[in-house]
Design a protein around this motif. Structure first.
Motif, short mmCIF file in Angstrom:
data_model
loop_
_atom_site.label_atom_id
_atom_site.label_comp_id
_atom_site.label_asym_id
_atom_site.label_seq_id
_atom_site.Cartn_x
_atom_site.Cartn_y
_atom_site.Cartn_z
N GLY A 134 42.98 35.32 44.52
CA GLY A 134 42.94 36.45 43.61
C GLY A 134 44.32 37.01 43.32
O GLY A 134 44.65 37.34 42.18
N LEU A 135 45.15 37.06 44.35
CA LEU A 135 46.52 37.54 44.16
C LEU A 135 47.33 36.56 43.31
O LEU A 135 48.19 36.97 42.55
N HIS A 191 46.45 37.55 39.88
CA HIS A 191 46.94 38.89 39.59
C HIS A 191 48.46 38.91 39.38
O HIS A 191 48.96 39.56 38.47
N VAL A 192 49.20 38.22 40.23
CA VAL A 192 50.66 38.22 40.15
C VAL A 192 51.14 37.47 38.91
O VAL A 192 52.07 37.89 38.24
N GLU A 230 49.53 37.19 36.23
CA GLU A 230 48.99 37.88 35.05
C GLU A 230 48.48 36.87 34.01
O GLU A 230 48.62 37.05 32.82
N PHE A 281 45.00 34.48 33.42
CA PHE A 281 43.65 34.14 33.85
C PHE A 281 43.54 32.62 33.95
O PHE A 281 43.69 31.92 32.96
N TYR A 322 38.23 41.93 45.49
CA TYR A 322 38.29 40.75 44.62
C TYR A 322 38.11 41.16 43.17
O TYR A 322 38.77 40.62 42.27
N ILE A 336 38.94 43.97 41.79
CA ILE A 336 40.19 44.60 41.35
C ILE A 336 41.25 43.55 41.03
O ILE A 336 41.97 43.65 40.04
N LEU A 337 41.34 42.52 41.87
CA LEU A 337 42.33 41.46 41.64
C LEU A 337 42.06 40.69 40.37
O LEU A 337 42.98 40.20 39.72
N LEU A 338 40.79 40.56 40.01
CA LEU A 338 40.43 39.78 38.82
C LEU A 338 40.33 40.64 37.56
O LEU A 338 40.17 40.10 36.47
N TRP A 339 40.42 41.96 37.70
CA TRP A 339 40.31 42.83 36.54
C TRP A 339 41.52 42.63 35.63
O TRP A 339 42.63 42.65 36.09
N PRO A 340 41.25 42.43 34.32
CA PRO A 340 42.39 42.16 33.42
C PRO A 340 43.32 43.35 33.21
O PRO A 340 43.03 44.45 33.40
#
Length: 179
Positions: A134-135, A138-139, A141, A143, A173, A175-179
């Motif tokens: 997930g990170l 997220h890092v 940015e 998808f 998880y 939160i990490l995948l939220w765009p």
């Protein structure tokens, strides 16, 4: 290489301090043999743990109890390697990441679960793997559909191991995948 070294160091210590046989600690005696007979332990049942320990119970090393204790040590060591990688992904230097991972590895609670047959080290393996993946999304940015599908598969498998604990960390998880 550092992740493997940190995980290997933890595994060496776990192997040295591994419970040599049957342990009378809460659910451990049941979990030391339940996989061999493909039984059903108490709720929530831990079906993935049972299915994974079934083939592991036939590895020709030591007693059945020792082999299942070893199963926990292997997943604990993998989790320690993932803890190193997670800290690196968060931007920590190698030495700081190694210290953090080894601090977790040799903390009383984690170490105690790594040397006996329990479902928690398999669970922490899933938690750290999902956080790392997930990170990664997220890092960057960006998808990445393949990573999200891998996370979905691993999350589904983790629910078959210890669903109450996984539901507690599922908001992280999301939160990490939220765009």
């Amino acid at each position: 290489v550092w992740a493997a070294a940190v995980g290997g160091a933890a595994f060496a210590v776990y192997l040295r301090t591994l419970a040599p046989g049957l342990v009378a600690v809460f659910d451990t005696p049941m979990l030391q043999f339940i996989g061999r007979v493909l039984g059903v332990p108490h709720n929530p049942g831990y079906p993935l743990y049972v299915l994974l320990t079934f083939p592991f119970s036939y590895v020709p090393i030591g007693t059945l109890a020792y082999r299942i204790n070893l199963f926990s040590a292997i997943f604990a060591a993998l989790t320690v390697s993932l803890a190193f990688l997670l800290a690196r992904r968060l931007g920590c230097r190698r030495i700081v990441s190694a210290a953090a991972a080894l601090g977790m590895a040799f903390g009383h609670v984690f170490w105690s679960q790594a040397t006996i047959a329990e479902v928690y080290t398999l669970n922490t393996f899933f938690v750290f793997t999902l956080l790392y993946l997930g990170l990664r999304i997220h890092v960057r940015e960006r998808f990445d559909r393949r990573v999200v599908l891998m996370m979905a598969l691993l999350f589904g498998l983790s629910l078959a191991n210890h669903w109450p604990l996984m539901l507690l960390v599922s908001p992280a998880y999301a939160i990490l995948l939220w765009p």
